[in-house]
Design a protein around this motif. Structure first.
Motif, PDB file in Angstrom:
ATOM      1  N   LEU A 181      -0.901  10.865  -9.763  1.00  0.00           N
ATOM      2  CA  LEU A 181      -2.395  10.318  -9.509  1.00  0.00           C
ATOM      3  C   LEU A 181      -2.772  10.349  -8.227  1.00  0.00           C
ATOM      4  O   LEU A 181      -2.100  10.878  -7.148  1.00  0.00           O
ATOM      5  N   ASP A 182      -3.997  10.458  -8.122  1.00  0.00           N
ATOM      6  CA  ASP A 182      -4.762  10.379  -6.676  1.00  0.00           C
ATOM      7  C   ASP A 182      -4.676   9.277  -5.796  1.00  0.00           C
ATOM      8  O   ASP A 182      -5.081   9.007  -4.614  1.00  0.00           O
ATOM      9  N   GLY A 183      -4.465   8.029  -6.701  1.00  0.00           N
ATOM     10  CA  GLY A 183      -4.514   6.825  -5.962  1.00  0.00           C
ATOM     11  C   GLY A 183      -4.075   5.675  -7.013  1.00  0.00           C
ATOM     12  O   GLY A 183      -3.874   5.832  -8.166  1.00  0.00           O
ATOM     13  N   ASN A 240       0.865  -1.212   0.060  1.00  0.00           N
ATOM     14  CA  ASN A 240      -0.073   0.009  -0.168  1.00  0.00           C
ATOM     15  C   ASN A 240       0.758   1.449  -0.081  1.00  0.00           C
ATOM     16  O   ASN A 240       0.383   2.249  -0.590  1.00  0.00           O
ATOM     17  N   ILE A 241       1.970   1.153   0.679  1.00  0.00           N
ATOM     18  CA  ILE A 241       2.887   2.291   1.018  1.00  0.00           C
ATOM     19  C   ILE A 241       3.518   2.681  -0.623  1.00  0.00           C
ATOM     20  O   ILE A 241       3.413   3.882  -0.910  1.00  0.00           O
ATOM     21  N   THR A 242       4.290   1.538  -1.310  1.00  0.00           N
ATOM     22  CA  THR A 242       4.891   1.718  -2.333  1.00  0.00           C
ATOM     23  C   THR A 242       3.886   2.046  -3.562  1.00  0.00           C
ATOM     24  O   THR A 242       4.043   2.900  -4.404  1.00  0.00           O
ATOM     25  N   ALA A 243       2.828   1.724  -3.464  1.00  0.00           N
ATOM     26  CA  ALA A 243       1.610   1.926  -4.484  1.00  0.00           C
ATOM     27  C   ALA A 243       1.187   3.357  -4.238  1.00  0.00           C
ATOM     28  O   ALA A 243       0.962   4.343  -5.325  1.00  0.00           O
ATOM     29  N   SER A 244       1.072   3.941  -2.891  1.00  0.00           N
ATOM     30  CA  SER A 244       0.864   5.260  -2.863  1.00  0.00           C
ATOM     31  C   SER A 244       1.746   6.254  -3.228  1.00  0.00           C
ATOM     32  O   SER A 244       1.719   7.545  -3.817  1.00  0.00           O
TER      33      SER A 244
END
Length: 278
Positions: A166-168, A154-158
Motif C-alpha cells: 500500500l502507499d499509506g 505512525n511508524i508501525t502503520a507505515s
C-alpha cells in the motif's frame, strides 16, 4: 550540515545515551517547507511549536522569538544553498537529567534541511492506495494533536502499509473513527461537503490542514465540516485526500475496493499554489 543550538556544524551530531529525546521521546518538532528564501506559513508553525513546548512543560528560552527562529532556519538552508526549495525539520528536546521526572527543563534544538525538487506543490503520486491500520490507536487527547518525538503508531502503520503493498495507512481512535493518515491529515468530499475530523478526535493539529480549511471556506459552493469520520463513511466518499506541509495535497485513489477521482483536490491544489505565488 546542521544547526545545533545556533552553531552550524557537521551533520554527525553526537548525542549521549542520556539524551531525553532518545530515551523517552521527550521532544517536539516542526516540519517546514522553505520556498525562495521564505518559510511557508511560518507564524502558524511558530505558535504551534510554542504551544507544544508549553503543554509538555518545557522551559522556553527567551531567545525563541519568531524572528530568531526564522533567522536560524534560513541560516542553515542558505549555507546549504537550498533556500529555493527545502524541507526543514526543527527539533526541540529537553536537556539531559533525571528519569521520567526531568531534573532540568531547559532545552536544546537542532535544525536539519534537505532539498526538494519542486517549489510549487504537485501530486507526489498519481496513484495512492490505503487501508485502515487497526493494530494500535491514536487516543483522543491533547498530546495526540502535537508533533512529539514519539510517533510509534505512525511508524508501525507505515511499515504495515509497505508490507501490504500500500502507499499509506489510515489511523483510528478508540471510537474506531478514522482520524488521519500516517503521513498527514485526512479530508473527504461527499457531494458539496468537505469533511475533516475535528482536533478533538485526536488528529494532528496540522498546519496544512488549517490552510485547506481556510481555502475551502472561500469556495461558496462548498460546505466545510469538522466532524468524525467512520470507516463506513469512506465508502460513500467521492474523493479522499491527505495533506501535509511538505507534500501539500495527496489524493487517495483507492481504499479497499473503491476507487476515487481527484477533481476537487486538483482545484484546491491550484488555489494553494496561487496562494504561494501571491
Amino acid at each position: 550540515m546542521i544547526n545545533f543550538n545556533g552553531t552550524l556544524q557537521d551533520s554527525d551530531l553526537q548525542l549521549t545515551v542520556a539524551n531525553r529525546s532518545f530515551r523517552y521521546g521527550d521532544g517536539v518538532f516542526e516540519t517546514l517547507k522553505v520556498v525562495n528564501g521564505k518559510i511557508l506559513f511560518f507564524e502558524d508553525h511558530y505558535f504551534r511549536l510554542m504551544a507544544s513546548m508549553r503543554i509538555i512543560r518545557m522551559q522556553i528560552p527567551m531567545s525563541f522569538t519568531l524572528e530568531f527562529l526564522e533567522k536560524e532556519i534560513l541560516k542553515l538552508v542558505t549555507s546549504l544553498s537550498i533556500q529555493n526549495s527545502a524541507r526543514v525539520r526543527f527539533s526541540v528536546f529537553r536537556n539531559e537529567g533525571g528519569f521520567y521526572l526531568p531534573t532540568d527543563n531547559t532545552v536544546s534544538y537542532v535544525i536539519e534541511a534537505s532539498s526538494i525538487q519542486s517549489e510549487l506543490y504537485q501530486f507526489a503520486k498519481s496513484t495512492f492506495e490505503v487501508d485502515l491500520y487497526k493494530d494500535f490507536i491514536i487516543p483522543k487527547q491533547l498530546l495526540s494533536t502535537l508533533k512529539t518525538a514519539n510517533k510509534l503508531t505512525n511508524i508501525t502503520a507505515s511499515i504495515f502499509a509497505k508490507e501490504n503493498y500500500l502507499d499509506g495507512a489510515l489511523l483510528i481512535n478508540e471510537d474506531k473513527n478514522v482520524i488521519e493518515a500516517a503521513n498527514g491529515n485526512l479530508f473527504m468530499i461527499i457531494g458539496n461537503k468537505l469533511i475533516t475530523p475535528p482536533i478533538s478526535e485526536g488528529c494532528l493539529n496540522g498546519i496544512m490542514r488549517k490552510q485547506i480549511i481556510t481555502l475551502a471556506k472561500q469556495m461558496t459552493t462548498l460546505e466545510v465540516l469538522e466532524t468524525p469520520i467512520s470507516p463506513f463513511d469512506l465508502q460513500k466518499a467521492d474523493e479522499l485526500f491527505v495533506t501535509n506541509v511538505v507534500v501539500g495535497i495527496q489524493p487517495i485513489t483507492k481504499y479497499r475496493k473503491k476507487e476515487f477521482g481527484f477533481v476537487f483536490a486538483e482545484k484546491l491544489l491550484g488555489r494553494l499554489n496561487a496562494l504561494l505565488k501571491a
